[in-house]
Design an enzyme around this catalytic site. Structure first.
Site, short mmCIF file in Angstrom:
data_model
loop_
_atom_site.label_atom_id
_atom_site.label_comp_id
_atom_site.label_asym_id
_atom_site.label_seq_id
_atom_site.Cartn_x
_atom_site.Cartn_y
_atom_site.Cartn_z
N GLU A 259 -38.84 27.97 -51.11
CA GLU A 259 -37.49 28.44 -50.82
C GLU A 259 -37.36 29.92 -51.18
OE1 GLU A 259 -34.71 25.96 -52.85
OE2 GLU A 259 -35.28 24.15 -51.75
N HIS A 282 -30.27 24.29 -49.88
CA HIS A 282 -30.26 23.77 -51.25
C HIS A 282 -28.86 23.82 -51.85
CE1 HIS A 282 -33.16 23.08 -54.83
NE2 HIS A 282 -32.02 22.46 -55.05
#
Length: 401
Positions: A259, A282
């Site tokens: 990420e 997220h």
């Protein structure tokens, strides 16, 4: 002045709590890598992170002044807990504060995928009117399979059942089923029966790619898949193949193997061009309500640890609380190796210097012991230095009450 470094933008309520307890806060908006942390943690005693910052043994060993770590999130797999414990650093997290937010997102995604909202939305954005019921279903009467029946899994179970879903689940531990949910004997038995599979497992290394091509093949044709737990537990390429082949009718993914470190950084995924996939950055626990609760909860835990030595809900040290009496003048906090006779030696050392122990409590967990001792007399400096130099002492801290 005691310093705290907060990374990844936990809620500002944390700053207010720290300020009330005499802790000066410095913020960094994104995550920092190992080399950056080695520099940034100079003089920092308390550090707050979220999921993207990794606190390795190298970082922690380079900064022995760190007293405690606050994970402003649920997971702590980004922290080397063994190293933190060996160094006498207490670690706190927020295991329940964002549960509702994650569950509500999962419920919304189950509905959106069942009604093919993502596909309809994508086509309208491309200027195509597609009003039909083909492939769109109510969730009522369908079966939700939950993998991981912990705090989030159980609350999802209750809300899903209230909406008319049948709930089955699998967990490696024996769990009390809520409502009419049914615990299944294997994960495979859940996958073969569920119309929607939702993952809610932790991020331990052994779970890496626990869900791949074999597991997707076990799922019912036309089933849907949701991952709001950890990115590294799912083989994204295998998920892509299952969606492109038509074996799965849709998916929702909130977490990814890799990420970006901060907002605005580029993001790529093989799932990005599929219109039957919901991709979110997220944000499972990222509601204002959840972030406020997390910020308040973790900041209070760190502040209480600094003030009283309370390790209530610490994830790596014995959980202790000791109420101070009016006569208590100093609190001695001793983190030590769990060796027989340590407390007896401590008390004999205090007694030899005439110190008056007003209250004391000891807890042990594995190889680590933690003792809180209140002294009602003048601080026995000689005893303190002797205890600090004991071979089993990991960290000794003194607080004026």
């Amino acid at each position: 002045m005691t310093r705290a470094l907060l990374l990844e933008n936990p809620h500002k309520v944390a700053d207010e709590i720290f300020a009330r307890h005499g802790i000066e806060v410095q913020r960094v908006s994104g995550a920092l890598d190992e080399s950056e942390l080695l520099h940034a943690l100079e003089g920092v005693e308390y550090i707050g992170i979220r999921s993207k910052t990794t606190l390795s043994r190298k970082v922690l060993e380079a900064h022995p002044q760190i007293q405690a770590i606050g994970a402003f999130c649920i997971g702590t797999n980004q922290i080397d807990l063994a190293a933190a414990t060996e160094l006498g650093i207490s670690v706190f997290n927020a295991p329940y504060s964002n549960t509702r937010s994650v569950v509500e997102l999962a419920i919304g995604e189950i509905i959106d995928l069942s009604r093919r909202v993502t596909v309809k939305n994508s086509r309208l954005h491309r200027g195509l009117w597609d009003k039909s019921a083909d492939g769109a279903h109510e969730v009522r009467g369908h079966t939700l399979g939950i993998i991981g029946y912990g705090n989030i899994g159980t609350q999802l179970s209750v809300l899903a059942e209230a909406m008319g879903l049948n709930v089955i689940f699998y967990d490696t531990a024996e769990r009390l089923a809520l409502g009419n949910a049914t615990q299944m004997p294997t994960m495979e038995s859940v996958l073969r029966e569920a119309d929607v599979v939702s993952l809610h497992v932790d991020g331990r290394p052994s779970n890496t790619k626990m869900f791949g091509a074999q597991e997707f093949a076990m799922m019912k044709p036309g089933a849907m898949f949701i991952n709001l737990s950890r990115g590294h537990i799912v083989d994204i390429d295998a998920l892509h193949d299952a969606l492109v082949s038509g074996h799965l009718s849709g998916a929702a993914v909130d977490v990814f193997p890799t990420e970006p470190k901060k907002n605005g950084d580029p993001f790529t995924s093989p799932l990005a061009k599929l219109d039957n996939v919901i991709l979110t950055p997220h944000i499972g626990g990222s509601t204002e309500e959840a972030q406020y609760d997390i910020g308040r909860f973790v900041a209070h835990k760190l502040a209480d640890y600094r003030r009283t030595g309370s390790t209530d809900m610490s994830v790596n040290l014995p959980n202790l609380q000791l109420s101070a009496s009016e006569e208590s003048r100093y609190r001695i906090r001793l983190i030590h190796r769990n060796t027989p006779g340590v407390l007896a030696l401590v008390n004999r050392t205090f007694a030899e210097t005439g110190a008056n122990i007003g209250a004391q409590i000891l807890g042990t967990s594995g190889q680590t012991g933690y003792a809180l001792t209140d002294i009602n007399s003048e601080l026995p400096i000689e005893a303190i230095e002797e205890i600090r130099s004991m071979k089993d002492t990991i960290r000794l801290t003194i607080t004026r009450l």
